[in-house]
Design an enzyme around this catalytic site. Structure first.
Site, PDB file in Angstrom:
ATOM      1  N   GLU A  57     -21.384  -9.901 -22.061  1.00  0.00           N
ATOM      2  CA  GLU A  57     -20.877  -8.884 -21.140  1.00  0.00           C
ATOM      3  C   GLU A  57     -19.748  -9.435 -20.268  1.00  0.00           C
ATOM      4  O   GLU A  57     -18.781  -8.747 -19.994  1.00  0.00           O
ATOM      5  CB  GLU A  57     -22.004  -8.325 -20.251  1.00  0.00           C
ATOM      6  CG  GLU A  57     -22.928  -7.368 -20.973  1.00  0.00           C
ATOM      7  CD  GLU A  57     -22.216  -6.105 -21.489  1.00  0.00           C
ATOM      8  OE1 GLU A  57     -21.184  -5.717 -20.934  1.00  0.00           O
ATOM      9  OE2 GLU A  57     -22.711  -5.522 -22.467  1.00  0.00           O
ATOM     10  N   GLN A  62     -12.648  -6.447 -19.934  1.00  0.00           N
ATOM     11  CA  GLN A  62     -11.199  -6.364 -20.241  1.00  0.00           C
ATOM     12  C   GLN A  62     -10.802  -7.024 -21.557  1.00  0.00           C
ATOM     13  O   GLN A  62      -9.633  -7.333 -21.768  1.00  0.00           O
ATOM     14  CB  GLN A  62     -10.343  -6.995 -19.121  1.00  0.00           C
ATOM     15  CG  GLN A  62     -10.290  -6.202 -17.848  1.00  0.00           C
ATOM     16  CD  GLN A  62     -11.113  -6.839 -16.751  1.00  0.00           C
ATOM     17  OE1 GLN A  62     -11.645  -7.925 -16.936  1.00  0.00           O
ATOM     18  NE2 GLN A  62     -11.233  -6.163 -15.641  1.00  0.00           N
ATOM     19  N   TYR A 140     -21.542  -2.799 -12.891  1.00  0.00           N
ATOM     20  CA  TYR A 140     -21.600  -2.483 -14.322  1.00  0.00           C
ATOM     21  C   TYR A 140     -22.376  -3.572 -15.085  1.00  0.00           C
ATOM     22  O   TYR A 140     -23.288  -3.288 -15.856  1.00  0.00           O
ATOM     23  CB  TYR A 140     -20.191  -2.320 -14.929  1.00  0.00           C
ATOM     24  CG  TYR A 140     -20.283  -2.357 -16.436  1.00  0.00           C
ATOM     25  CD1 TYR A 140     -20.732  -1.255 -17.140  1.00  0.00           C
ATOM     26  CD2 TYR A 140     -20.024  -3.539 -17.150  1.00  0.00           C
ATOM     27  CE1 TYR A 140     -20.914  -1.290 -18.516  1.00  0.00           C
ATOM     28  CE2 TYR A 140     -20.207  -3.593 -18.525  1.00  0.00           C
ATOM     29  CZ  TYR A 140     -20.645  -2.467 -19.202  1.00  0.00           C
ATOM     30  OH  TYR A 140     -20.837  -2.519 -20.556  1.00  0.00           O
ATOM     31  N   ASP A 158     -19.344   1.927 -19.400  1.00  0.00           N
ATOM     32  CA  ASP A 158     -18.070   1.240 -19.695  1.00  0.00           C
ATOM     33  C   ASP A 158     -17.056   2.272 -20.185  1.00  0.00           C
ATOM     34  O   ASP A 158     -17.315   3.480 -20.166  1.00  0.00           O
ATOM     35  CB  ASP A 158     -18.301   0.114 -20.724  1.00  0.00           C
ATOM     36  CG  ASP A 158     -18.650   0.660 -22.101  1.00  0.00           C
ATOM     37  OD1 ASP A 158     -18.818   1.892 -22.253  1.00  0.00           O
ATOM     38  OD2 ASP A 158     -18.750  -0.144 -23.051  1.00  0.00           O
TER      39      ASP A 158
END
Ligand code: SF4
Length: 382
Positions: A57, A62, A140, A158
């Site tokens: 994760e 990005q 997140y 996401d």
């Protein structure tokens, strides 16, 4: 794989339309057949390892799955558990991370491993709140680890999930304002196993939050793609508002992005025989702790002459050779243009204070960010 997916072609009559409450089960049934094989995922039905979930994760922030997969394997081979990573040096972690970008993630990764070892006995906390108290773990990532590794009833949202949910419910509010609404809607897709299912304990319902989240991620990655979503293969197509209206691609709505002004600077590629002059960037800030060739400040409207005046003071360099062209790189908040100057110095020339010589042949193993790899390649004419 989607090739063998059920194709939902016929428009159902109203009585056949799936109730909203069926969506979680439809999604899980699809996931059980078509889940992607990813290096950090255990075989179906097995509990995910929190270390692998966390590592993947952090790497996936990005960054795409294809880029992350080889880095994940490399990290896992070298540091198979959080204890091993917590005992590594930050320099080694940064070196292994080089090329993945957003380097504060690597520093936080290391700090997090150290904290899990020192304060939690090498065991990740199993609640969102506990996870959020660790370095580099935001809302997140905490939700993703809590759901995927511990089946906590929470939905990490996401980019893939934002897209699927905003289409399913035709969310008109633009991102980022729509995030709380999308979060609420996404939570309605959390599913469970019922008694009798393989995953349920006898007589009760068991959360399959991790599978629900990964199902939505997979759906967004393989079917509900940004362009031309394959709605005919989608398990949720019968109740999808955007699909029924035929305007899927306008979702998620987004506010126009503001990009920062172009910044410019100079970089100095200095060789001494087969060595290159480098230094380490300050710990804090952009590309903190990474290796770079000496350079000027990066400023909007940087003047070439002012940038050249920031060249390192080296004995024997009377003239810098300016390479034709510039190196360009786009950071999240601004694009950068670097003019590259080169010089060769005599053997035994001492490195200026705070800099050192490294053999060009070992640069692969240095913690060089991509912008510096491009700059060095340009300067050395590779
Ligand atoms: S039906 Fe189409 S637009 Fe709707 S969720 Fe499925 S793939 Fe996305």
């Amino acid at each position: 794989m989607v090739s063998s997916a059920t194709v939902y072609k016929r428009k159902p009559s109203e009585s056949e339309q799936p109730a909203a409450s069926d969506r979680p089960a439809l999604l899980l049934a699809w996931y059980d057949r078509h889940r992607r094989k990813l290096p950090w995922r255990p075989p179906a039905g097995e509990r995910a390892d929190p270390y692998r979930v966390w590592l993947s994760e952090i790497m996936l922030q990005q960054t795409g799955v294809k880029t992350v997969a080889p880095y994940f394997e490399k990290f896992l081979a070298r540091w198979p558990d959080v204890g091993a990573l917590g005992r590594a040096s930050q320099d080694d972690v940064l070196r292994m991370w080089a090329g993945l970008g957003y380097y504060s993630r690597a520093r936080n990764l290391h700090a997090c491993a150290v904290k899990v070892v020192r304060e939690h006995g090498g065991v990740f906390p199993d609640s969102e709140a506990g996870l959020r108290a660790l370095p580099g773990i935001g809302p997140y990532t905490a939700a993703a680890i809590a759901a995927i590794a511990f089946d906590r009833r929470t939905m990490p949202v996401d980019g893939n999930i934002e897209r699927v949910v905003s289409r399913l419910f035709a969310v008109e509010a633009p991102l980022p304002q729509a995030k709380p609404l999308i979060q609420q809607l996404a939570a309605m897709l959390l599913g469970t196993s019922r008694a009798g299912d393989d995953k349920a304990r006898a007589g009760d319902e068991k959360s399959r939050a991790g599978d629900s989240a990964q199902a939505l991620m997979d759906l967004g990655a393989s079917i509900c793609t940004p362009k031309k979503p394959a709605c005919a293969l989608c398990p949720l197509n019968e109740g999808c508002t955007a699909h029924l209206r035929g305007d899927q691609e306008i979702f998620p709505r987004k506010l126009a992005k503001k990009t920062g002004a172009l910044r410019r600077g100079a970089a100095f590629v200095v060789t001494r025989g087969l060595d290159l002059l480098v230094r380490t960037r300050p710990e804090k800030g952009l590309l903190g702790g990474m290796t770079e060739v000496p350079g000027s400040d990066w400023l909007a409207g940087q003047d070439d002459k002012a940038a050249l005046r920031q060249a390192p003071g080296l004995k024997g360099v009377v003239r810098w050779h300016r390479k034709a062209g510039v190196v360009t790189h786009v950071f999240t908040h601004f694009p950068l243009e670097l003019v590259v100057y080169t010089a060769r110095v005599a053997a035994r020339t001492r490195a200026p204070q705070g800099m050192c010589w490294v053999p060009i042949a070992t640069l692969q193993g240095e913690a060089l960010p991509n912008v510096m790899r491009k700059t060095i390649a340009h300067g050395l004419g590779h």
